[in-house]
Design a protein around this motif. Structure first.
Motif, PDB file in Angstrom:
ATOM      1  N   SER A  45      60.153  21.149 102.365  1.00 31.05           N
ATOM      2  CA  SER A  45      59.978  21.669 103.717  1.00 31.05           C
ATOM      3  C   SER A  45      61.304  21.706 104.472  1.00 31.05           C
ATOM      4  O   SER A  45      61.629  22.709 105.130  1.00 31.05           O
ATOM      5  CB  SER A  45      58.954  20.807 104.460  1.00 31.05           C
ATOM      6  N   ALA A  46      62.086  20.636 104.371  1.00 32.09           N
ATOM      7  CA  ALA A  46      63.389  20.588 105.048  1.00 32.09           C
ATOM      8  C   ALA A  46      64.332  21.643 104.475  1.00 32.09           C
ATOM      9  O   ALA A  46      65.067  22.307 105.209  1.00 32.09           O
ATOM     10  CB  ALA A  46      63.994  19.193 104.922  1.00 32.09           C
ATOM     11  N   ARG A  47      64.303  21.814 103.150  1.00 33.90           N
ATOM     12  CA  ARG A  47      65.151  22.829 102.516  1.00 33.90           C
ATOM     13  C   ARG A  47      64.785  24.225 103.017  1.00 33.90           C
ATOM     14  O   ARG A  47      65.659  25.028 103.367  1.00 33.90           O
ATOM     15  CB  ARG A  47      64.997  22.767 100.987  1.00 33.90           C
ATOM     16  N   GLN A  48      63.503  24.512 103.058  1.00 37.58           N
ATOM     17  CA  GLN A  48      63.061  25.827 103.502  1.00 37.58           C
ATOM     18  C   GLN A  48      63.388  26.053 104.976  1.00 37.58           C
ATOM     19  O   GLN A  48      63.758  27.152 105.380  1.00 37.58           O
ATOM     20  CB  GLN A  48      61.565  25.991 103.249  1.00 37.58           C
ATOM     21  N   GLU A  49      63.273  25.007 105.774  1.00 39.59           N
ATOM     22  CA  GLU A  49      63.610  25.113 107.192  1.00 39.59           C
ATOM     23  C   GLU A  49      65.091  25.429 107.386  1.00 39.59           C
ATOM     24  O   GLU A  49      65.474  26.114 108.331  1.00 39.59           O
ATOM     25  CB  GLU A  49      63.258  23.802 107.904  1.00 39.59           C
ATOM     26  N   ARG A  50      65.921  24.960 106.468  1.00 34.48           N
ATOM     27  CA  ARG A  50      67.366  25.230 106.513  1.00 34.48           C
ATOM     28  C   ARG A  50      67.724  26.556 105.817  1.00 34.48           C
ATOM     29  O   ARG A  50      68.880  26.905 105.715  1.00 34.48           O
ATOM     30  CB  ARG A  50      68.139  24.090 105.844  1.00 34.48           C
ATOM     31  N   HIS A  51      66.691  27.264 105.350  1.00 39.56           N
ATOM     32  CA  HIS A  51      66.866  28.571 104.686  1.00 39.56           C
ATOM     33  C   HIS A  51      67.798  28.468 103.478  1.00 39.56           C
ATOM     34  O   HIS A  51      68.663  29.320 103.270  1.00 39.56           O
ATOM     35  CB  HIS A  51      67.363  29.627 105.673  1.00 39.56           C
TER      36      HIS A  51
END
Length: 108
Positions: A45-51
């Motif tokens: 989730s954090a990775r995806q939020e950071r694109h």
């Protein structure tokens, strides 16, 4: 017409019955796996939020895309050092709490 009443069970009761009571080996292993699964989902989730792609995150911490994929699906084989590197690369704060008997030791 009679209505049949069903007994309801709490999640804790079901875990106690089918996995084992708190403190048993089976229950401890189950709870550990569950926490590692949640940790993996948090990383994703954090990775995806950071694109970022898995490959881009891997490059930031010096591992292959496959290792990021494995980490996101379940973090149980990751070292604390790797987990800390991942969250640092994601510019995300992570806190660990360690409970020693009735006292908490907080690692930040």
């Amino acid at each position: 017409m009679e209505t049949k009443k069903f007994k309801t069970y709490s999640l804790t009761e079901m875990k106690d019955k089918y996995i084992g009571e708190i403190g048993t080996t089976n229950r401890d292993e189950y709870e550990y796996e569950l926490r590692m699964d949640v940790l993996g989902k948090m990383i994703k989730s954090a990775r995806q939020e950071r694109h970022l792609t898995q490959e881009e995150l891997g490059k930031l911490i010096g591992v292959q895309k496959a290792q990021i994929s494995k980490l996101e699906s379940s973090a149980n084989s990751a070292t604390i050092d790797t987990i800390l590197k991942v969250f640092k690369a994601l510019k995300a704060e992570i806190n660990f709490n360690v409970k020693l008997e009735d006292n908490f030791v907080k690692l930040i």
